[in-house]
Scaffold this motif. Structure first.
Motif, PDB file in Angstrom:
ATOM      1  N   UNK A 181       0.847  -1.186   0.000  1.00 33.48           N
ATOM      2  CA  UNK A 181       0.000   0.000   0.000  1.00 33.48           C
ATOM      3  C   UNK A 181       0.886   1.241   0.000  1.00 33.48           C
ATOM      4  N   UNK A 182       0.460   2.229  -0.713  1.00 33.83           N
ATOM      5  CA  UNK A 182       1.239   3.456  -0.856  1.00 33.83           C
ATOM      6  C   UNK A 182       0.663   4.567   0.018  1.00 33.83           C
ATOM      7  N   UNK A 183       1.519   5.470   0.416  1.00 32.28           N
ATOM      8  CA  UNK A 183       1.106   6.667   1.163  1.00 32.28           C
ATOM      9  C   UNK A 183       0.578   7.682   0.145  1.00 32.28           C
ATOM     10  N   UNK A 184      -0.637   8.186   0.381  1.00 34.09           N
ATOM     11  CA  UNK A 184      -1.210   9.191  -0.507  1.00 34.09           C
ATOM     12  C   UNK A 184      -0.638  10.560  -0.172  1.00 34.09           C
ATOM     13  N   UNK A 185      -0.496  11.377  -1.211  1.00 37.21           N
ATOM     14  CA  UNK A 185      -0.052  12.758  -0.998  1.00 37.21           C
ATOM     15  C   UNK A 185      -0.801  13.688  -1.925  1.00 37.21           C
ATOM     16  N   UNK A 186      -0.841  14.961  -1.527  1.00 33.75           N
ATOM     17  CA  UNK A 186      -1.407  16.007  -2.386  1.00 33.75           C
ATOM     18  C   UNK A 186      -0.353  17.084  -2.561  1.00 33.75           C
ATOM     19  N   UNK A 187      -0.575  17.942  -3.514  1.00 32.78           N
ATOM     20  CA  UNK A 187       0.379  19.012  -3.819  1.00 32.78           C
ATOM     21  C   UNK A 187      -0.187  20.322  -3.290  1.00 32.78           C
ATOM     22  N   UNK A 188       0.633  21.045  -2.516  1.00 26.89           N
ATOM     23  CA  UNK A 188       0.208  22.315  -1.925  1.00 26.89           C
ATOM     24  C   UNK A 188       1.179  23.430  -2.281  1.00 26.89           C
ATOM     25  N   UNK A 189       0.645  24.627  -2.579  1.00 26.46           N
ATOM     26  CA  UNK A 189       1.529  25.776  -2.806  1.00 26.46           C
ATOM     27  C   UNK A 189       1.934  26.382  -1.463  1.00 26.46           C
ATOM     28  N   UNK A 190       3.174  26.845  -1.378  1.00 30.06           N
ATOM     29  CA  UNK A 190       3.643  27.488  -0.145  1.00 30.06           C
ATOM     30  C   UNK A 190       4.537  28.661  -0.499  1.00 30.06           C
ATOM     31  N   UNK A 191       4.385  29.724   0.284  1.00 29.54           N
ATOM     32  CA  UNK A 191       5.250  30.886   0.126  1.00 29.54           C
ATOM     33  C   UNK A 191       6.512  30.694   0.945  1.00 29.54           C
ATOM     34  N   UNK A 192       7.569  31.372   0.533  1.00 30.60           N
ATOM     35  CA  UNK A 192       8.818  31.368   1.281  1.00 30.60           C
ATOM     36  C   UNK A 192       8.668  32.383   2.416  1.00 30.60           C
TER      37      UNK A 192
END
Length: 127
Positions: free
Chosen positions: A1-12
């Motif tokens: 089974x794989x770990x699910x991930x999502x993509x998030x934008x982040x500022x520096x």
């Protein structure tokens, strides 16, 4: 089974004018409580689920008590728990008192098996 991930934008945070970058963030796929852990453990041994639950509750109670006394709690191959603190910086060592402590937290140092599990994970993009 794989770990699910999502993509998030982040500022520096050091450069708020810099363009956002995108980072992967793990998504939890449910949870497991003490009742379920007790049930799972009971299937792997001759102890009943209610007995396992009682032991897990006692473990929690005793970990809290020992950490509250400033002790490191070593759970063998699972890992170690310890209290960590953060304080204000002072100019002189003599100025540092309990009032300078601003935050406490639980530190966990995983054992070898838990650390090596991280090397064997696979990942899958959600959605």
């Amino acid at each position: 089974m794989a770990i699910k991930y999502k993509v998030l934008p982040r500022k520096n945070p050091r450069d708020l004018l810099a363009p956002e970058k995108f980072y992967a963030a793990a998504i939890a796929d449910g949870d497991v409580d003490l009742d379920r852990l007790a049930e799972l453990i009971s299937y792997q041994c001759t102890v009943t689920a209610s007995d396992c639950y009682a032991v897990l509750l006692s473990l929690e109670h005793n970990i809290i008590g020992e950490l509250g006394q400033g002790r490191i709690v070593k759970l063998g191959r699972l890992g170690n728990f310890q209290v960590g603190i953060s304080s204000e910086g002072k100019e002189m060592a003599s100025d540092v008192s309990a009032a300078a402590i601003k935050k406490s937290r639980i530190l966990f140092r995983p054992g070898k098996k838990l650390r090596s599990m991280l090397n064997d994970l696979s990942f899958r993009k959600a959605g």
